[in-house]
Write an enzyme that holds these catalytic residues in place. Structure first.
Site, PDB file in Angstrom:
ATOM      1  N   GLY A  10       0.800  -1.225   0.000  1.00  0.00           N
ATOM      2  CA  GLY A  10       0.000   0.000   0.000  1.00  0.00           C
ATOM      3  C   GLY A  10       0.821   1.258   0.000  1.00  0.00           C
ATOM      4  O   GLY A  10       0.272   2.347  -0.087  1.00  0.00           O
ATOM      5  N   CYS A  11       2.132   1.160   0.130  1.00  0.00           N
ATOM      6  CA  CYS A  11       2.952   2.365   0.274  1.00  0.00           C
ATOM      7  C   CYS A  11       4.014   2.399  -0.802  1.00  0.00           C
ATOM      8  O   CYS A  11       4.961   1.625  -0.772  1.00  0.00           O
ATOM      9  CB  CYS A  11       3.605   2.415   1.647  1.00  0.00           C
ATOM     10  SG  CYS A  11       4.647   3.849   1.895  1.00  0.00           S
TER      11      CYS A  11
END
Length: 275
Positions: free
Chosen positions: A110-111
């Site tokens: 997600g990053c």
């Protein structure tokens, strides 16, 4: 060495209409993928173990480690029990650039900026696209998103992966890639286009996620004039797209969508109603 699968069947207990029952479904694999340059690991990311050559090339381009695919002298993949090492060998010039701005990134899917070592690098400017690059009809955007959905075979099985596709008006969806990470899916697509020597300046990219600033940066580096997504953009992504002369389209749902920057590339967008 072992062969990696991209999905597997997982048993589960399903609660349906007030009762528990045995069930199963396909779930995507998520493995640690290391990208190494000239024998040294540069980044480790969790990714779907498919199209890893595309992933490595796209990542190298969007991270400005290489300026074009010709700077990669060799590429190999080693598969281990606990992960995969994509080994890239660079010529002297790109290797010197890499040494000058070395960083290590290890984080969840997600990053896209995990482990980055400076704010300036995270918010690096992009070269603005030519104002006259690309011209699209509203139907191009709608059809591109529909075509991407149809091309997502792994997501059809699992409902758990993102997709990124390249659509060329008059020709259709030319390429699509999937991954558990939205950044990875776009990097895979960019790598696939580079390996196919496919220009992007007359097409559009569609993605199945929200639009964050790093996805705008990647699209601008690719040189695509329009980025469209099924979800909404962040405020920083809008500002970056405005500066990059990139047309940003979001919330593509059925026959509807919103345009946030540079609407002049989409025919009919100057005819708005208050209705």
């Amino acid at each position: 060495m072992v062969t990696q699968k991209i999905s597997r069947v997982a048993p589960h207990w399903a609660y349906r209409e007030g009762n528990f029952q045995n069930g199963q479904r396909n779930v995507p694999e998520e493995v640690a993928v290391a990208i190494s340059y000239n024998g040294t690991t540069h980044a480790v990311m969790m990714a779907t173990p498919a199209d890893l050559e595309d992933f490595a090339i796209g990542f190298s381009l969007t991270e400005a480690i290489i300026s074009n695919i010709s700077e990669v002298e060799d590429l190999g993949i080693k598969t281990y029990d606990k992960g995969i090492d994509v080994q890239i060998w660079l010529g002297d010039q790109p290797n010197e650039r890499l040494t000058a701005r070395r960083r290590f990134m290890a984080g969840p899917v997600g990053c896209g900026l995990c482990g980055i070592d400076s704010i300036d690098q995270a918010l690096r400017p992009v070269t603005p696209l030519a104002p006259d690059a690309g011209s699209f009809d509203a139907h191009d955007i709608i059809l591109a998103m529909e075509s991407l959905g149809a091309a997502q075979r792994l997501n059809a099985q699992t409902r758990a992966v993102h997709g990124a596709g390249f659509y060329l008006p008059g020709e259709g969806l030319l390429a699509a890639r999937e991954d558990v990470g939205r950044h990875n899916a776009l990097d895979k697509l960019i790598g696939a286009l580079a390996r196919a020597d496919q220009p992007a300046d007359r097409g559009l990219v569609v993605i199945t996620s929200r639009i964050s600033v790093e996805l705008v940066q990647k699209a601008a580096i690719l040189g695509v004039p329009l980025l469209a997504a099924v979800s909404a953009p962040t405020a920083l992504a809008i500002r970056m797209a405005q500066e990059a002369n990139l047309t940003l389209v979001a919330l593509v749902r059925g026959n509807d969508f919103d345009i946030y920057t540079h609407p002049q590339r989409i025919s009919g967008s100057d005819r708005t109603s208050s209705g």
